[in-house]
Design an enzyme around this catalytic site. Structure first.
Site, mmCIF file in Angstrom:
data_model
loop_
_atom_site.group_PDB
_atom_site.id
_atom_site.type_symbol
_atom_site.label_atom_id
_atom_site.label_comp_id
_atom_site.label_asym_id
_atom_site.label_seq_id
_atom_site.Cartn_x
_atom_site.Cartn_y
_atom_site.Cartn_z
ATOM 1 N N GLU A 1 50.889 31.916 40.479
ATOM 2 C CA GLU A 1 49.918 32.282 41.528
ATOM 3 C C GLU A 1 50.235 31.701 42.908
ATOM 4 O OE1 GLU A 1 45.941 32.666 38.762
ATOM 5 O OE2 GLU A 1 46.517 30.663 39.393
HETATM 6 C C1 TNX Z 1 44.873 31.189 35.894
HETATM 7 S S1 TNX Z 1 46.949 30.788 33.936
HETATM 8 C C2 TNX Z 1 45.587 30.055 36.246
HETATM 9 C C3 TNX Z 1 44.859 28.805 36.445
HETATM 10 C C4 TNX Z 1 43.382 28.954 36.251
HETATM 11 C C5 TNX Z 1 43.117 29.843 35.079
HETATM 12 C C6 TNX Z 1 41.684 29.957 34.719
HETATM 13 C C7 TNX Z 1 47.659 30.218 35.141
HETATM 14 C C8 TNX Z 1 49.072 29.984 35.004
HETATM 15 N N1 TNX Z 1 46.949 29.992 36.252
HETATM 16 O O1 TNX Z 1 45.146 28.295 37.722
HETATM 17 O O2 TNX Z 1 42.809 27.705 36.045
HETATM 18 O O3 TNX Z 1 43.644 31.103 35.349
HETATM 19 O O4 TNX Z 1 41.510 30.596 33.489
#
Ligand code: TNX
Length: 493
Positions: free
Chosen positions: A296
């Site tokens: 992300e």
């Molecule tokens: C996605 S899964 C994220 C996290 C969040 C999560 C909440 C991932 C690699 N990144 O930053 O905490 O969703 O479910």
């Protein structure tokens, strides 16, 4: 009443019922030598409180732990007869896994911490067992909410019971930086003072972290530390202006948005920073892996992301560790050989995720599967859940968390390309051990079974599993571990 055979989670590869039962008495001892001794001592500690019996550990005893060659990797053989118990494996970690099976063959009251009244017997049986995957992981996010050492140790005990052998600690994120770095003290002076919701925070000193790693090792659990970069870095950016391209620190962050922060990719100082962090972390971490996140990074331009990832991964490799990254890291085609990708898309892959994940295979690495719609322990169970999130294709029921297979998600992928699987527990909405356990249990038992038990020839059927979950519920009750009483399970009371 002896526990009926067939209630062990994860389901053993083979279990045959024998005749009669082994009766534990005040003279029952545990026999072990060498590397088996720590496992024998652990087993003694497990069995003493509820039974009130001494379980001496030494060179005699009716419960014999043996380290010997000839068992499948990570596996063990457990034979219970009327005259004794023999548990044998190639190494201590596998013996420990066998001890978890033996634990579940005892009445549920064994899990109580105070002396209990029960018939301490084990039904005769022969169990031959070994794991499907070497990496059986649980991830705990200590960044969104901070969890103290005692809580982390308790979670380690919770997962070890289910033969999970990796604890991935998500140590840094926008809301907090949780590991002391001597060369960059403001990371914890400023970056650790916050957490989601604005009260609390905290971090692990080097000694705290060593304490966690040593405790995990005593349960044959390997700690995988994660420093999430280049996104998810607001806590670091708030601590050091020089990590920002404009030289100005943003405010600390206590909300739950994702994807807004990025290290400054063009600045050499960024790589000095990262090298310092990894130098200290690698020295504190006996395990082979360091996780560098990579998820992300929504504000990092693609070219910058690729530049950053190949340099960051090379830094980790230069400290002798194998890189793990979320599947977005696979956007790079210049990863060190053997880099592990952690897949967190859905059981039906979202756009690009499959290609990014397969890129690790093309670069000689393997995958850890953590599909968010079934393996994420922070998803709501259903509409009644007060805790948790829903972004991963809605709520995740307990049957959902059981009825999937990690080798059936990506094209052309078989068990050989999978290092293992993992159940992440993100903590935007979770602040206490009770919160953690009520989200983890019972779904983590579903994921643990998929990680350990043999790949089934027909799709997993929750109806076959539910009675064993109900049996586990009795153990959790005795242990004081809270769990969600999913309506799909006929809990015993
Ligand atoms: C996605 S899964 C994220 C996290 C969040 C999560 C909440 C991932 C690699 N990144 O930053 O905490 O969703 O479910």
């Amino acid at each position: 009443m002896p526990t009926v055979p067939g209630t062990v989670i994860p389901d053993p590869v083979s279990q045959v019922a024998g005749q009669g039962e082994f009766v534990i008495t005040p003279t029952t001892g545990i026999r072990a030598t060498g590397d088996g001794l720590p496992v024998a001592n652990y087993l003694g500690e497990l069995l003493r409180p509820a039974t009130g019996l001494p379980f001496p550990v030494g060179d005699t005893g009716d419960i014999t732990l043996v380290i010997e060659a000839g068992h499948p990797a990570g596996g063990y053989d457990l034979v219970v007869t009327t005259t004794g118990i023999r548990l044998a494996a190639d190494d201590a970690a596998a013996l420990f896994a066998g001890a978890q099976t033996l634990r579940q063959l005892l009445p549920p009251a064994i899990e109580g911490r105070a002396q209990a009244d029960a018939e301490w017997v084990v039904a005769a049986t022969v169990i031959h067992d070994y794991p499907r995957f070497a990496y059986r992981g649980a991830m705990l996010d200590v960044a969104r909410h901070f969890f103290d050492i005692a809580t982390v140790k308790r979670y380690i005990d919770d997962i070890a019971m289910l033969k999970i052998n990796v604890l991935h600690l998500h140590l840094t994120d926008d809301q907090g930086w949780r590991i002391a770095i001597d060369r960059w003290p403001k990371l914890t002076e400023i970056g650790a003072a916050t957490q989601v919701g604005g009260t609390g925070g905290g971090f692990y000193s080097h000694d705290d972290y060593r304490d966690i790693v040593a405790y995990a090792a005593s349960r044959y659990v390997t700690v995988v530390p994660e420093i999430d970069v280049p996104g998810h870095t607001n806590a670091a950016l708030a601590s050091y202006p020089e990590l920002n391209c404009d030289g100005r620190s943003p405010a600390v962050y206590e909300g739950i948005e994702v994807g807004f922060s990025s290290l400054c990719i063009g600045a050499e100082r960024t790589y000095e920073f990262f090298d310092d962090v990894i130098t200290e972390l690698a020295e504190l971490t006996p395990g082979p892996w360091i996780h560098i996140g990579g998820d992300e990074s929504l504000t990092t331009p693609e070219a910058d992301f690729l530049t950053f990832v190949s340099r960051a991964a090379a830094i980790v490799a230069s400290h002798g560790k194998t890189v793990i990254g979320w599947h977005e890291l696979g956007r790079s085609t210049r990863l060190p050989a053997g880099t592990i990708g952690e897949y967190w898309s859905f059981t039906t892959a979202q756009a690009d995720a499959a290609a990014h994940a397969l890129s690790f295979i093309q670069q000689g690495g393997r995958l850890v599967m953590a599909p968010a719609d079934v393996a994420y322990l922070d998803m709501k169970y259903d509409d009644s859940s007060t805790l948790g999130l829903t972004w991963a294709d809605g709520a995740t029921s307990v049957p959902d968390s059981y009825q999937w297979d990690p080798a059936a998600i990506l094209p052309g992928i078989d068990d050989d390309q999978l290092l293992g699987i993992e159940a992440p527990l993100w903590t935007e909405t979770l602040a206490t051990i009770a919160d953690l356990e009520s989200m983890a249990f019972p779904r983590i038992a579903c994921v643990a079974e998929i990680a350990w038990s043999a790949r089934p020839s027909v799709p997993r059927n929750f109806a076959d599993f539910a009675p064993r979950l109900a049996a586990l519920g009795l153990r959790l009750d005795a242990a004081g571990i809270g769990y969600y009483r999913a309506p799909e399970v006929a809990w015993h009371h």
